[in-house]
Motif scaffolding. Structure first.
Motif, PDB file in Angstrom:
ATOM      1  N   SER A 119       0.828  -1.200   0.000  1.00 13.37           N
ATOM      2  CA  SER A 119       0.000   0.000   0.000  1.00 13.37           C
ATOM      3  C   SER A 119       0.862   1.251   0.000  1.00 13.37           C
ATOM      4  O   SER A 119       1.026   1.897   1.022  1.00 13.37           O
ATOM      5  CB  SER A 119      -0.925   0.000   1.215  1.00 13.37           C
ATOM      6  N   LYS A 120       1.395   1.570  -1.159  1.00 14.97           N
ATOM      7  CA  LYS A 120       2.118   2.840  -1.265  1.00 14.97           C
ATOM      8  C   LYS A 120       1.145   3.990  -1.092  1.00 14.97           C
ATOM      9  O   LYS A 120       0.039   3.953  -1.605  1.00 14.97           O
ATOM     10  CB  LYS A 120       2.762   2.972  -2.651  1.00 14.97           C
ATOM     11  N   ILE A 121       1.566   4.995  -0.391  1.00 13.81           N
ATOM     12  CA  ILE A 121       0.794   6.222  -0.288  1.00 13.81           C
ATOM     13  C   ILE A 121       1.684   7.343  -0.798  1.00 13.81           C
ATOM     14  O   ILE A 121       2.719   7.636  -0.205  1.00 13.81           O
ATOM     15  CB  ILE A 121       0.322   6.475   1.158  1.00 13.81           C
ATOM     16  N   ILE A 122       1.259   7.955  -1.868  1.00 12.19           N
ATOM     17  CA  ILE A 122       2.079   8.961  -2.548  1.00 12.19           C
ATOM     18  C   ILE A 122       1.458  10.324  -2.340  1.00 12.19           C
ATOM     19  O   ILE A 122       0.255  10.500  -2.535  1.00 12.19           O
ATOM     20  CB  ILE A 122       2.172   8.631  -4.046  1.00 12.19           C
ATOM     21  N   THR A 164      -1.372  -2.134  17.158  1.00 13.38           N
ATOM     22  CA  THR A 164      -1.835  -2.755  15.928  1.00 13.38           C
ATOM     23  C   THR A 164      -0.840  -3.835  15.520  1.00 13.38           C
ATOM     24  O   THR A 164       0.295  -3.850  15.995  1.00 13.38           O
ATOM     25  CB  THR A 164      -1.994  -1.714  14.802  1.00 13.38           C
ATOM     26  N   SER A 165      -1.275  -4.726  14.639  1.00 16.74           N
ATOM     27  CA  SER A 165      -0.390  -5.790  14.169  1.00 16.74           C
ATOM     28  C   SER A 165      -0.236  -5.717  12.659  1.00 16.74           C
ATOM     29  O   SER A 165      -1.161  -5.329  11.944  1.00 16.74           O
ATOM     30  CB  SER A 165      -0.970  -7.165  14.540  1.00 16.74           C
ATOM     31  N   ASN A 166       0.947  -6.116  12.197  1.00 20.55           N
ATOM     32  CA  ASN A 166       1.234  -6.189  10.768  1.00 20.55           C
ATOM     33  C   ASN A 166       0.882  -4.899  10.017  1.00 20.55           C
ATOM     34  O   ASN A 166       0.219  -4.936   8.979  1.00 20.55           O
ATOM     35  CB  ASN A 166       0.483  -7.378  10.133  1.00 20.55           C
ATOM     36  N   PRO A 167       1.315  -3.771  10.532  1.00 22.95           N
ATOM     37  CA  PRO A 167       1.011  -2.526   9.802  1.00 22.95           C
ATOM     38  C   PRO A 167       1.906  -2.387   8.574  1.00 22.95           C
ATOM     39  O   PRO A 167       2.982  -2.971   8.495  1.00 22.95           O
ATOM     40  CB  PRO A 167       1.351  -1.451  10.827  1.00 22.95           C
ATOM     41  N   ASN A 168       1.441  -1.603   7.610  1.00 20.27           N
ATOM     42  CA  ASN A 168       2.341  -1.099   6.584  1.00 20.27           C
ATOM     43  C   ASN A 168       3.111   0.057   7.224  1.00 20.27           C
ATOM     44  O   ASN A 168       2.537   0.865   7.952  1.00 20.27           O
ATOM     45  CB  ASN A 168       1.571  -0.578   5.373  1.00 20.27           C
ATOM     46  N   LEU A 169       4.401   0.135   6.935  1.00 19.59           N
ATOM     47  CA  LEU A 169       5.227   1.189   7.533  1.00 19.59           C
ATOM     48  C   LEU A 169       5.924   1.986   6.437  1.00 19.59           C
ATOM     49  O   LEU A 169       6.266   1.443   5.382  1.00 19.59           O
ATOM     50  CB  LEU A 169       6.265   0.577   8.478  1.00 19.59           C
ATOM     51  N   TRP A 212       2.396   4.864   9.499  1.00 18.68           N
ATOM     52  CA  TRP A 212       1.872   3.507   9.374  1.00 18.68           C
ATOM     53  C   TRP A 212       0.461   3.554   8.812  1.00 18.68           C
ATOM     54  O   TRP A 212      -0.228   4.571   8.885  1.00 18.68           O
ATOM     55  CB  TRP A 212       1.873   2.782  10.723  1.00 18.68           C
ATOM     56  N   SER A 213       0.060   2.454   8.199  1.00 17.49           N
ATOM     57  CA  SER A 213      -1.320   2.308   7.759  1.00 17.49           C
ATOM     58  C   SER A 213      -1.722   0.847   7.940  1.00 17.49           C
ATOM     59  O   SER A 213      -0.877  -0.029   8.084  1.00 17.49           O
ATOM     60  CB  SER A 213      -1.497   2.731   6.296  1.00 17.49           C
ATOM     61  N   GLU A 272      -5.747   5.322   5.341  1.00 18.76           N
ATOM     62  CA  GLU A 272      -4.933   6.513   5.507  1.00 18.76           C
ATOM     63  C   GLU A 272      -3.689   6.201   6.311  1.00 18.76           C
ATOM     64  O   GLU A 272      -3.627   5.236   7.069  1.00 18.76           O
ATOM     65  CB  GLU A 272      -5.734   7.629   6.190  1.00 18.76           C
ATOM     66  N   ALA A 273      -2.688   7.059   6.140  1.00 16.60           N
ATOM     67  CA  ALA A 273      -1.455   6.938   6.902  1.00 16.60           C
ATOM     68  C   ALA A 273      -1.551   7.781   8.163  1.00 16.60           C
ATOM     69  O   ALA A 273      -2.161   8.854   8.166  1.00 16.60           O
ATOM     70  CB  ALA A 273      -0.273   7.396   6.058  1.00 16.60           C
ATOM     71  N   PHE A 274      -0.967   7.256   9.214  1.00 13.34           N
ATOM     72  CA  PHE A 274      -0.906   7.974  10.492  1.00 13.34           C
ATOM     73  C   PHE A 274       0.559   8.290  10.752  1.00 13.34           C
ATOM     74  O   PHE A 274       1.410   7.407  10.688  1.00 13.34           O
ATOM     75  CB  PHE A 274      -1.473   7.107  11.616  1.00 13.34           C
ATOM     76  N   PHE A 275       0.823   9.539  11.073  1.00 13.05           N
ATOM     77  CA  PHE A 275       2.200  10.009  11.103  1.00 13.05           C
ATOM     78  C   PHE A 275       2.749  10.184  12.511  1.00 13.05           C
ATOM     79  O   PHE A 275       2.008  10.544  13.439  1.00 13.05           O
ATOM     80  CB  PHE A 275       2.310  11.345  10.366  1.00 13.05           C
TER      81      PHE A 275
END
Lengths: 116, 112
Positions: free
Chosen positions: A102-105, B28-33, B93-94, B100-103
């Motif tokens: 999930s790239k976020i650009i 959370t588990s297994n997030p996208n980073l 992470w998302s 959405e991404a959380f910063f």
């Protein structure tokens, strides 16, 4: 490669004026779309997001955005801005909503200055 | 609730020195980073992202590398910093599936 374009680098408005910030993306598949805001000295916050359904989405603080698929656009709008809306606004795209990658650009951002 | 921690907040390093910025996510588990660099007028440039332990995708070839030794830990590194590495680095992470991404709060790196 996927990209996000924000054509307005700096917008200056008076209070009560209407706002529209442009965002275009280049990706032909399914996308999730976001607008973030960064107030001076603060971290990025999510304003609104679009995943599916009604292409007109409403966010916090009176902001809304419209997804127009045929134009690859997701413009941000507010009918009447306030001095407190002074901030930098970023459009973002997640171009692969069904895969685990999930790239976020993000776009380059638009600085909004509101004159009191 | 989920939280993201990034440290240090500011860092001044000499040219040629190594770099290690750390980011951890809780709740959370297994997030996208993600690692981003924010520069004035250039928005947020995606540097690296990761969908799992040991899985790193690089978006921009440069003097930096990233590692994910644990599920919720993401590290940005350099063996030898350049002046051009100065900037504001953000970890995010998302959730899997595209949200959405959380910063984090970011790290201001100045290379001197």
């Amino acid at each position: 490669a996927q990209s996000v374009s924000q054509h307005n680098h700096h917008v200056i408005l008076s209070e009560a004026a209407s706002l529209e910030l442009g965002c275009n993306y280049s990706y032909g598949g399914t996308v999730n779309l976001f607008w973030y805001v960064q107030y001076p000295g603060q971290h990025l916050q999510l304003l609104l997001k679009y995943f599916s359904g009604d292409p007109l989405v409403k966010g916090i603080k009176g902001f809304e955005a419209e997804f127009i698929k045929s134009k690859f656009s997701f413009n941000l709008r507010k009918p009447s801005v306030q001095w407190s809306d002074t901030a930098e606004y970023f459009c973002a795209v997640n171009p692969s909503s069904y895969s685990s990658a999930s790239k976020i650009i993000f776009g380059s951002g638009t600085r909004l200055s509101i004159r009191p | 609730s989920q939280t993201i921690h990034q440290w240090p907040a500011t860092l001044v390093q000499p040219v040629g020195s190594p770099l290690s910025l750390e980011c951890t996510v809780e709740g959370t588990s297994n997030p996208n980073l993600y690692w981003y660099r924010q520069a004035a007028g250039r928005g947020l440039q995606l540097l690296f992202y990761s969908v799992g332990i040991g899985q790193i995708s690089s978006e921009v070839p440069q003097n930096l590398s990233a590692s994910r030794p644990q599920d919720r830990q993401f590290i940005l590194s350099s063996k030898k910093l350049l002046l051009s590495d100065s900037g504001f680095y953000l970890c995010a992470w998302s959730r899997v599936g595209g949200t959405e991404a959380f910063f984090g709060q970011g790290t201001r790196l100045t290379v001197v």
